[in-house]
Motif scaffolding. Structure first.
Motif, mmCIF file in Angstrom:
data_model
loop_
_atom_site.group_PDB
_atom_site.id
_atom_site.type_symbol
_atom_site.label_atom_id
_atom_site.label_comp_id
_atom_site.label_asym_id
_atom_site.label_seq_id
_atom_site.Cartn_x
_atom_site.Cartn_y
_atom_site.Cartn_z
ATOM 1 N N THR A 71 0.812 -1.212 0.000
ATOM 2 C CA THR A 71 0.000 0.000 0.000
ATOM 3 C C THR A 71 0.847 1.263 0.000
ATOM 4 O O THR A 71 0.329 2.349 -0.175
ATOM 5 N N CYS A 72 2.162 1.117 0.217
ATOM 6 C CA CYS A 72 3.035 2.286 0.142
ATOM 7 C C CYS A 72 4.310 1.896 -0.607
ATOM 8 O O CYS A 72 4.612 0.712 -0.737
ATOM 9 N N HIS A 75 -4.461 3.134 -12.065
ATOM 10 C CA HIS A 75 -3.915 3.858 -10.912
ATOM 11 C C HIS A 75 -3.571 5.294 -11.313
ATOM 12 O O HIS A 75 -2.683 5.504 -12.127
ATOM 13 N N HIS A 81 -0.438 10.236 -8.127
ATOM 14 C CA HIS A 81 -0.761 10.783 -6.809
ATOM 15 C C HIS A 81 0.498 11.269 -6.102
ATOM 16 O O HIS A 81 1.595 10.792 -6.388
ATOM 17 N N CYS A 118 1.595 6.791 0.189
ATOM 18 C CA CYS A 118 0.856 7.320 -0.957
ATOM 19 C C CYS A 118 -0.263 8.222 -0.434
ATOM 20 O O CYS A 118 -0.947 7.869 0.520
ATOM 21 N N LEU A 119 -0.444 9.352 -1.064
ATOM 22 C CA LEU A 119 -1.573 10.211 -0.745
ATOM 23 C C LEU A 119 -2.635 10.047 -1.833
ATOM 24 O O LEU A 119 -2.329 9.601 -2.937
ATOM 25 N N ARG A 120 -3.858 10.396 -1.482
ATOM 26 C CA ARG A 120 -4.933 10.258 -2.466
ATOM 27 C C ARG A 120 -4.662 11.140 -3.689
ATOM 28 O O ARG A 120 -4.129 12.238 -3.555
ATOM 29 N N PRO A 121 -5.044 10.640 -4.861
ATOM 30 C CA PRO A 121 -4.786 11.413 -6.093
ATOM 31 C C PRO A 121 -5.367 12.824 -6.027
ATOM 32 O O PRO A 121 -4.810 13.756 -6.594
ATOM 33 N N ASP A 122 -6.490 12.983 -5.316
ATOM 34 C CA ASP A 122 -7.139 14.300 -5.303
ATOM 35 C C ASP A 122 -6.693 15.161 -4.114
ATOM 36 O O ASP A 122 -7.247 16.223 -3.866
ATOM 37 N N SER A 123 -5.683 14.717 -3.370
ATOM 38 C CA SER A 123 -5.304 15.482 -2.174
ATOM 39 C C SER A 123 -4.564 16.778 -2.504
ATOM 40 O O SER A 123 -4.549 17.704 -1.723
#
Ligand SMILES: [Zn+2]
Ligand SMILES: [Zn+2]
Ligand SMILES: [Zn+2]
Length: 143
Positions: free
Chosen positions: A33-34, A89, A92, A105-110
């Motif tokens: 996840t990272c 994917h 992000h 990983c941060l959210r794509p929309d962050s």
């Protein structure tokens, strides 16, 4: 393995033969996840198959060159490897904790990135944007 990505197909599309080593390295990166360091990838891969460090590093280099994996800079000497953005994917930003040295990983929309605007003020051709946010992660703050 990521439920959506077909790693054999991703390798084929990059013009790379899907050898066992390449598939396994890509799976280890895609499963996580990272982003992981080369050492973490080596440690995980060798749990399931005999492989030496040089081979893992060579496969990593090939996957980066092939555009399947991104090499992410921590700003210091450490590098991390994450699945490159693909059909499933979105690109992000990443967060680097300067206390524990982990990358997330941060959210794509962050973070909103207006590439069209950037391209208007920058006369060259933009091919890749890597956004890294540095600070102290929640776990470290709680210690
Ligand atoms: Zn995937
Ligand atoms: Zn931390
Ligand atoms: Zn990521």
């Amino acid at each position: 393995m990521c439920q959506q990505c077909n790693y054999t197909e991703l390798l084929a599309r990059a013009g790379l033969e899907a050898t066992g080593h390449r598939l396994r390295v890509l799976e280890v990166i895609g499963d996580n996840t990272c982003p992981l360091s080369a050492q973490e990838i080596f440690d995980t891969v060798r749990r399931s198959r005999p492989i030496n460090r040089v081979t893992v590093y060579r496969v990593l280099e090939m996957l980066v060159q092939g555009g399947l994996v991104d090499r992410l800079s921590s700003g210091g000497r450490a590098f991390f490897y994450g699945l490159a953005p693909n059909r499933l994917h979105a690109p992000h930003p990443h967060f680097f904790c300067r206390r524990c040295g982990r990358m997330d990983c941060l959210r794509p929309d962050s973070i909103a990135l207006d590439l069209k605007k950037l391209q208007r003020v920058f006369p060259g051709q933009i091919e890749n944007v890597e956004v890294r946010v540095d600070g102290i992660c929640r776990k470290c703050l709680q210690k």
